[in-house]
Design an enzyme around this catalytic site. Structure first.
Site, mmCIF file in Angstrom:
data_model
loop_
_atom_site.group_PDB
_atom_site.id
_atom_site.type_symbol
_atom_site.label_atom_id
_atom_site.label_comp_id
_atom_site.label_asym_id
_atom_site.label_seq_id
_atom_site.Cartn_x
_atom_site.Cartn_y
_atom_site.Cartn_z
ATOM 1 N N GLU A 149 0.798 -1.240 0.000
ATOM 2 C CA GLU A 149 0.000 0.000 0.000
ATOM 3 C C GLU A 149 0.825 1.282 0.000
ATOM 4 O O GLU A 149 0.599 2.165 0.827
ATOM 5 C CB GLU A 149 -0.937 0.017 1.213
ATOM 6 C CG GLU A 149 -1.916 -1.134 1.251
ATOM 7 C CD GLU A 149 -2.822 -1.086 2.484
ATOM 8 O OE1 GLU A 149 -2.656 -0.213 3.337
ATOM 9 O OE2 GLU A 149 -3.721 -1.946 2.563
ATOM 10 N N GLU A 290 -5.891 -10.865 -0.525
ATOM 11 C CA GLU A 290 -6.606 -10.634 0.742
ATOM 12 C C GLU A 290 -8.112 -10.609 0.532
ATOM 13 O O GLU A 290 -8.829 -9.807 1.130
ATOM 14 C CB GLU A 290 -6.157 -9.299 1.363
ATOM 15 C CG GLU A 290 -4.666 -9.198 1.560
ATOM 16 C CD GLU A 290 -4.233 -7.928 2.287
ATOM 17 O OE1 GLU A 290 -5.069 -7.231 2.881
ATOM 18 O OE2 GLU A 290 -3.020 -7.633 2.245
HETATM 19 C C1 XIL Z 1 -5.402 -6.237 9.026
HETATM 20 C C2 XIL Z 1 -5.535 -7.431 9.950
HETATM 21 O O1 XIL Z 1 -6.446 -8.322 9.388
HETATM 22 C C3 XIL Z 1 -5.981 -7.017 11.321
HETATM 23 O O2 XIL Z 1 -5.907 -8.129 12.220
HETATM 24 C C4 XIL Z 1 -5.118 -5.878 11.842
HETATM 25 O O3 XIL Z 1 -5.646 -5.414 13.072
HETATM 26 C C5 XIL Z 1 -5.074 -4.742 10.847
HETATM 27 O O4 XIL Z 1 -4.592 -5.222 9.608
HETATM 28 N N1 XIL Z 1 -4.650 -4.613 4.224
HETATM 29 C C6 XIL Z 1 -3.556 -5.344 4.600
HETATM 30 C C7 XIL Z 1 -3.622 -6.206 5.808
HETATM 31 O O5 XIL Z 1 -2.558 -5.385 3.864
HETATM 32 O O6 XIL Z 1 -2.385 -6.347 6.448
HETATM 33 C C8 XIL Z 1 -4.656 -5.709 6.796
HETATM 34 O O7 XIL Z 1 -4.761 -6.666 7.834
HETATM 35 C C9 XIL Z 1 -5.978 -5.484 6.094
HETATM 36 C C10 XIL Z 1 -5.847 -4.449 5.012
#
Ligand code: XIL
Length: 385
Positions: A149, A290
């Protein structure tokens, strides 16, 4: 009567979390695909969690266990204990491991964010972190989200303001080389090459991260991972330009991760497919990294039956879009059971039910949709790329 219900339930798998027929993993294996999920180590001791995970997936990724605040809690000490649990589990069950993530603006420890380091010190800290973490898992983690990101959606085409970029950052213009306190962060060839290019691209810090990761494990596949760049839009255009530049100059990048956190049940799948097409045409692998499809939920966390069907359709369409491009080789969801999903806390409980299994590990329509989409064989592929 109770016995009859029990026998019927056992035979059909209803309520038990066990499914007749092929698992996702078996379907994916036949199609040469990786089917993965984010994993929380604290849940591995739960029998239903562990057995569903082992049965249904051939790839795992630590959800938080490799983020700086967990793995690098103090400046001089690293803690691999949580991530190691996932890696051990994956090894026992013959699963691939993706690493997430080496460079991000979130979930960084205070010693880092409040340390008031110069850009030179930050570059040294980052180089050491990347090389130590990637080195620890060398030969075991097959793919890394090196940078996560970095692009800004509010200002198309520009990089986000982060500690790595400009606070004081190692990527801000003029900081791409060496350090603000006059010391050279590293004497490796990458820096010489960067120096030859003058102040370099605005994303020169990203380039350095890829080079450091590659040095630590030349066999690992290195990904740039991003949110809200799934369709063709200004952000994915900017990533495309960066990746093309990296390819032309031999920066070691192997793939692009499209996060795929979906909230719109009418996702523009044609544009997602075109985006996958252009990245794979550049020679990049694409991983869906994701995926979840958040639904509006009631106070008990339940979604409507209609939305669960629409959700299944989104899963099916996205999986099919990936499968239709030989370079799109992995579909990963951000968790697999609604019992453990970041969507609840992220949406202040207005949304949830985003994953293929419900809170009791029962398969949802989304599961069946994924399984069907994975079923067509893509025999030309070797699992693992
Ligand atoms: C999220 C996790 O799922 C949570 O447990 C944590 O509190 C915050 O981060 N994009 C990403 C991930 O790249 O690392 C994020 O994960 C969600 C959004």
């Amino acid at each position: 009567m109770k016995w009859l219900i029990f026998i019927l339930a056992a035979a059909t798998g209803v309520g038990s979390g066990i499914h007749s027929g092929e698992s996702l993993r078996e379907a994916a294996q036949k199609s040469g695909m990786l089917i993965g999920t984010a994993v929380r180590p604290c849940a591995l001791s739960e029998v239903a969690y562990a057995s569903t995970l082992a049965r249904e997936y051939n790839m795992v990724e630590p959800e938080d266990a490799l983020k700086w605040e967990v793995v690098h809690p103090e400046r001089d000490s690293l803690d691999f204990s949580q991530a190691d649990q996932i890696v051990d589990f994956a090894k026992r069950h013959g699963m691939k491991i993706r690493g997430h993530t080496l460079v991000w603006r979130r979930q960084n420890p205070k010693w880092l964010t409040e340390g008031r380091y110069t850009s030179g010190q930050l570059a040294e800290i980052l180089e050491k972190h990347i090389k130590t973490v990637v080195g620890h898992y060398r030969g075991r983690v097959f793919a890394w989200d090196v940078v996560n990101e970095a692009f800004d959606e509010l200002h198309p085409g520009t990089l986000r303001s982060t500690i790595w970029h400009d606070q004081p950052g190692i990527g801000a213009p003029g900081n791409g080389i060496g350090s603000s306190d006059g010391r050279q962060a590293s004497s490796e060839p990458a820096d010489t090459e960067l120096a030859a290019r003058g102040s370099g691209q605005p994303y020169s810090y990203i380039e350095r991260c890829f080079r450091w990761a590659h040095e630590a494990d030349p066999e690992a596949l290195l990904f740039y991972n991003e949110a809200e760049a799934e369709v063709i839009n200004p952000k994915s255009d900017a990533i495309y330009a960066m990746v093309r530049d990296f390819r032309e100059r031999g920066v070691p990048i192997d793939g692009v991760g499209l996060q795929m956190h979906i909230v719109n049940l009418y996702a523009d799948v044609a544009s997602i497919s075109d985006n996958i097409e252009r990245f794979t045409a550049l020679g990049m692998l694409v991983h869906i990294t994701e995926m979840d499809v958040a639904l509006p939920v009631d106070a008990e966390g339940n979604a409507s039956a209609k939305d669960l069907q629409l959700q299944a359709d989104v899963y099916r369409q996205i999986a099919s879009a990936c499968l239709s491009h030989p370079g799109c080789t992995a579909i990963q969801t951000w968790g697999f059971t609604d019992k453990y999903s970041w969507i609840g806390s992220h949406s202040k409980k207005t949304h949830g039910a985003a994953l293929p299994f419900d809170r009791n590990y029962r398969a949802k329509p989304a599961y069946e949709a994924l399984r069907k989409a994975l079923a067509p064989a893509r025999e030309s592929l070797v699992v693992g790329r």
